[in-house]
Design a protein around this motif. Structure first.
Motif, PDB file in Angstrom:
ATOM      1  N   ALA A 151     -69.390  69.284  96.471  1.00 51.61           N
ATOM      2  CA  ALA A 151     -70.923  68.993  96.281  1.00 51.61           C
ATOM      3  C   ALA A 151     -71.622  68.216  97.115  1.00 51.61           C
ATOM      4  O   ALA A 151     -72.806  68.468  97.590  1.00 51.61           O
ATOM      5  N   GLY A 152     -70.863  67.555  97.966  1.00 53.71           N
ATOM      6  CA  GLY A 152     -71.435  66.545  99.054  1.00 53.71           C
ATOM      7  C   GLY A 152     -71.823  67.176 100.302  1.00 53.71           C
ATOM      8  O   GLY A 152     -71.196  68.430 100.852  1.00 53.71           O
ATOM      9  N   LYS A 153     -72.872  66.736 101.038  1.00 52.45           N
ATOM     10  CA  LYS A 153     -73.130  67.172 102.330  1.00 52.45           C
ATOM     11  C   LYS A 153     -72.032  67.301 103.234  1.00 52.45           C
ATOM     12  O   LYS A 153     -71.358  66.356 103.508  1.00 52.45           O
ATOM     13  N   VAL A 186     -68.320  78.505 104.261  1.00 47.34           N
ATOM     14  CA  VAL A 186     -69.286  78.148 103.115  1.00 47.34           C
ATOM     15  C   VAL A 186     -69.722  76.787 103.220  1.00 47.34           C
ATOM     16  O   VAL A 186     -68.883  75.872 103.117  1.00 47.34           O
ATOM     17  N   VAL A 187     -70.718  76.379 103.496  1.00 48.32           N
ATOM     18  CA  VAL A 187     -71.053  74.959 104.016  1.00 48.32           C
ATOM     19  C   VAL A 187     -72.149  74.369 103.107  1.00 48.32           C
ATOM     20  O   VAL A 187     -73.283  74.961 103.003  1.00 48.32           O
ATOM     21  N   ARG A 188     -72.078  73.201 102.400  1.00 52.15           N
ATOM     22  CA  ARG A 188     -72.901  72.458 101.877  1.00 52.15           C
ATOM     23  C   ARG A 188     -73.777  71.562 102.775  1.00 52.15           C
ATOM     24  O   ARG A 188     -73.401  70.526 103.219  1.00 52.15           O
ATOM     25  N   GLY A 192     -75.626  68.993  96.569  1.00 51.55           N
ATOM     26  CA  GLY A 192     -76.011  69.501  95.098  1.00 51.55           C
ATOM     27  C   GLY A 192     -76.815  70.721  95.413  1.00 51.55           C
ATOM     28  O   GLY A 192     -77.229  70.910  94.084  1.00 51.55           O
ATOM     29  N   VAL A 193     -76.985  71.287  96.391  1.00 46.93           N
ATOM     30  CA  VAL A 193     -77.594  72.567  96.412  1.00 46.93           C
ATOM     31  C   VAL A 193     -76.650  73.568  96.681  1.00 46.93           C
ATOM     32  O   VAL A 193     -75.719  73.582  97.259  1.00 46.93           O
TER      33      VAL A 193
END
Length: 238
Positions: A151-153, A186-188, A192-193
């Motif tokens: 979930a982290g950036k 697939v990159v955060r 949380g988004v």
């Protein structure tokens, strides 16, 4: 800036697919020197009421100050066909690129690079015409499968698809099934988004495409150059 004239745009969907397969072989996969990038261009197109409005916003790193904005509006020349977005938006982009005076080191596209059924989305196709590094930053997945990143950036996972070319060397095999290959990440980009789907286009590879995207990401989900281009493309040309 110069734009290579590799083909005509007045094609049928069948001809467009054949052209994609031909151009795919010309793509170059090589690491991008992310630390050396000084000018980055965000690229987006808005299609509405029969018009394609292209915007290219060139930003200077590290503060994303706007160096130049180039825009073009043309009648939308191609129907909506999944996998053929380039032929719907490409002519407007060619007009906008031709108006640029700056020479960006890399182009970030609101779209797909090689994470495409024929491995040539708009970031790859336009990268060939520009002969510059291009990176696709998609908001949705066009093809392939993946594990969910943390979930982290900055967290990311590989995006895979089944190998389309039987002669290609697979990068891994999954439980004895058909061989698969890595086509993106697939990159955060914001904690949380929903993640972004990042893939190299031309003259980049997956790890450096991810690194470049994260270098251009501030507090928003979209990389800052693309966010600026998105806002600009939504406005009518004056």
């Amino acid at each position: 800036m110069d734009v290579r004239r590799l083909h005509a745009w007045n094609l049928t969907p069948r001809e467009a697919i054949a052209l994609q397969k031909e151009l795919r072989a010309q793509l170059v996969e090589t690491p991008l020197d992310v630390a050396a990038v000084r000018l980055v261009a965000g690229v987006d197109v808005s299609v509405k009421d029969g018009l394609s409005r292209a915007a290219v916003v060139v930003c200077a790193l590290p503060d994303f100050s706007v160096v130049e904005v180039a825009r073009a509006t043309v009648p939308t020349p191609f129907p909506y066909v999944p996998g053929l977005l380039t032929f719907r938006e490409g002519p407007a982009l060619v007009e906008a690129f031709a108006r640029l005076r700056a020479e960006p080191d890399v182009f970030l596209f609101d779209g797909i690079g090689i994470a495409h059924p024929r491995r040539i989305g708009i970031a790859a196709h336009m990268g060939l015409l520009l002969d510059r590094p291009g990176i696709g930053c998609g908001k949705t997945r066009l093809c392939g499968f993946h594990d969910e990143p943390d979930a982290g950036k900055g967290a990311w996972t590989w995006l895979y698809d089944h190998v389309r070319d039987p002669a290609a060397s697979p990068r891994r095999r999954a439980g004895g099934e058909r061989p698969v290959e890595a086509i993106g990440a697939v990159v955060r980009t914001r904690a949380g988004v929903s993640p972004m789907f990042i893939s190299p286009g031309h003259r980049a590879d997956i790890p450096t495409a991810v690194a470049m995207t994260l270098r251009c990401t501030t507090r928003y989900r979209l990389p800052e150059p693309i966010r600026l281009a998105h806002k600009t493309a939504a406005l009518p040309e004056t």
